[in-house]
Design an enzyme around this catalytic site. Sequence first.
Site, short mmCIF file in Angstrom:
data_model
loop_
_atom_site.label_atom_id
_atom_site.label_comp_id
_atom_site.label_asym_id
_atom_site.label_seq_id
_atom_site.Cartn_x
_atom_site.Cartn_y
_atom_site.Cartn_z
N ASP A 28 161.55 -9.19 134.96
CA ASP A 28 160.36 -10.15 135.00
C ASP A 28 160.99 -11.64 134.69
OD1 ASP A 28 156.98 -9.56 133.99
OD2 ASP A 28 158.14 -11.49 133.65
N ILE A 29 160.38 -12.32 135.40
CA ILE A 29 160.79 -13.80 135.31
C ILE A 29 160.33 -14.58 133.91
CG2 ILE A 29 158.89 -14.78 136.66
CD1 ILE A 29 162.81 -15.44 137.51
N GLU A 87 147.39 -10.40 136.26
CA GLU A 87 148.14 -11.55 136.96
C GLU A 87 148.76 -11.15 138.55
OE1 GLU A 87 151.17 -13.17 134.49
OE2 GLU A 87 152.10 -14.34 136.52
N HIS A 92 152.50 -2.53 139.61
CA HIS A 92 153.93 -2.51 138.53
C HIS A 92 153.70 -2.01 137.14
CE1 HIS A 92 151.64 -6.28 138.13
NE2 HIS A 92 152.14 -6.45 136.99
N HIS A 94 155.71 -2.15 133.73
CA HIS A 94 156.32 -3.00 132.70
C HIS A 94 157.31 -2.27 131.97
CE1 HIS A 94 154.09 -7.02 133.01
NE2 HIS A 94 153.23 -6.17 133.48
#
Length: 128
Positions: A28-29, A87, A92, A94
């Site tokens: 994750d960025i 978002e 996805h 996490h």
Amino acid sequence: MSVFTKIITGEIPSYKVAENDDFIAFLDINPNAKGHTLVVPKKEVDKVFDLSKEEYNALMSFSYEVAKAIEKAVPCLRVGMSVIGLEVPHVHVHLIPLNEMADIQFSKKVKLSNEEFNSLAASIAKNF
Ligand code: AMP
């Protein structure tokens, strides 16, 4: 096309940690904690429970393998798991190395350098 599909097609870069024919995992960025990883089906579907049961089970199975690699590579008390998707409308999971409750709350963020991202991705990938 979602930002994650752009990562999958190679249009934009990512810190990749694992991949097979159906799934990709990358850092994750804007991580909650060091080693915060996203596991993404290559097929672009918005909501996790819109996946077929087979696709859902395959996503969880791949996430399990990635979590095991994170546990080996990143010091933490345990790896937490969360599915949100408010978002980015592309399923996805996490996977977040946890040391305290705040690590699973999406308000605490850590800043990492490019070198730190690269080294975390490499050490998780090595343990996958
Ligand atoms: P959510 O959709 O609420 O589960 O959150 C989307 C997550 O994707 C956030 O934690 C973002 O930091 C992360 N994210 C968004 N764009 C990228 C990207 N280009 N590379 C890696 N992670 C991203």
